[in-house]
Design a protein around this motif. Sequence first.
Motif, short mmCIF file in Angstrom:
data_model
loop_
_atom_site.label_atom_id
_atom_site.label_comp_id
_atom_site.label_asym_id
_atom_site.label_seq_id
_atom_site.Cartn_x
_atom_site.Cartn_y
_atom_site.Cartn_z
N PHE A 1 0.85 -1.19 0.00
CA PHE A 1 0.00 0.00 0.00
C PHE A 1 0.87 1.23 0.00
N THR A 2 0.26 2.37 -0.20
CA THR A 2 0.90 3.67 -0.07
C THR A 2 0.17 4.41 1.03
N ARG A 3 0.92 5.11 1.85
CA ARG A 3 0.30 5.83 2.96
C ARG A 3 0.33 7.32 2.62
N VAL A 4 -0.83 7.92 2.54
CA VAL A 4 -0.95 9.36 2.31
C VAL A 4 -1.58 9.93 3.57
N GLY A 5 -0.77 10.59 4.37
CA GLY A 5 -1.26 11.04 5.67
C GLY A 5 -1.52 9.82 6.54
N ARG A 6 -2.76 9.69 6.97
CA ARG A 6 -3.14 8.51 7.75
C ARG A 6 -4.00 7.56 6.94
N ALA A 7 -4.13 7.82 5.64
CA ALA A 7 -5.03 7.03 4.79
C ALA A 7 -4.24 6.01 3.97
N TYR A 8 -4.83 4.85 3.76
CA TYR A 8 -4.24 3.83 2.91
C TYR A 8 -4.70 4.08 1.48
N ARG A 9 -3.76 4.05 0.55
CA ARG A 9 -4.06 4.20 -0.87
C ARG A 9 -3.33 3.09 -1.61
N PHE A 10 -3.90 2.70 -2.75
CA PHE A 10 -3.37 1.58 -3.51
C PHE A 10 -3.26 1.95 -4.97
#
Length: 124
Positions: free
Chosen positions: A51-60
């Motif tokens: 995954f990629t972490r943007v801030g506290r959010a998980y993004r894929f």
Amino acid sequence: MHQPAIPPASAPTPHADSALPRLYVPDEVAAVLGCSAWWVKDRARRRLIPFTRVGRAYRFTGEHLAEIIRMHEARPLAPQQHRAAASASKPPTPQPSPPSAPPAARLRARPPRRARQGQFETAA
């Protein structure tokens, strides 16, 4: 003196020509995988899927999604592996215990911790 020209804010930056990957949210990944968003976030939190972490959010990214699919892919067994798996799944024959083994100690339950009825009376 000559000042360098500053491009307007709407002008594309030099690296804008390269396409940035689209980032998917856990709900979108879950819809593609046919699972819950909770499962996706839980696996990301435990670092079991990329995954990629943007801030506290998980993004894929699309690559992450493809890798998740490959990670959970099951392949059919080759004929040799199939025979080995079948022989390994047979239950082992029970071995009799040696007669010299001492008898196991009998376990006893602990008395309950709660107070006995009538021990603490309340004023009604």
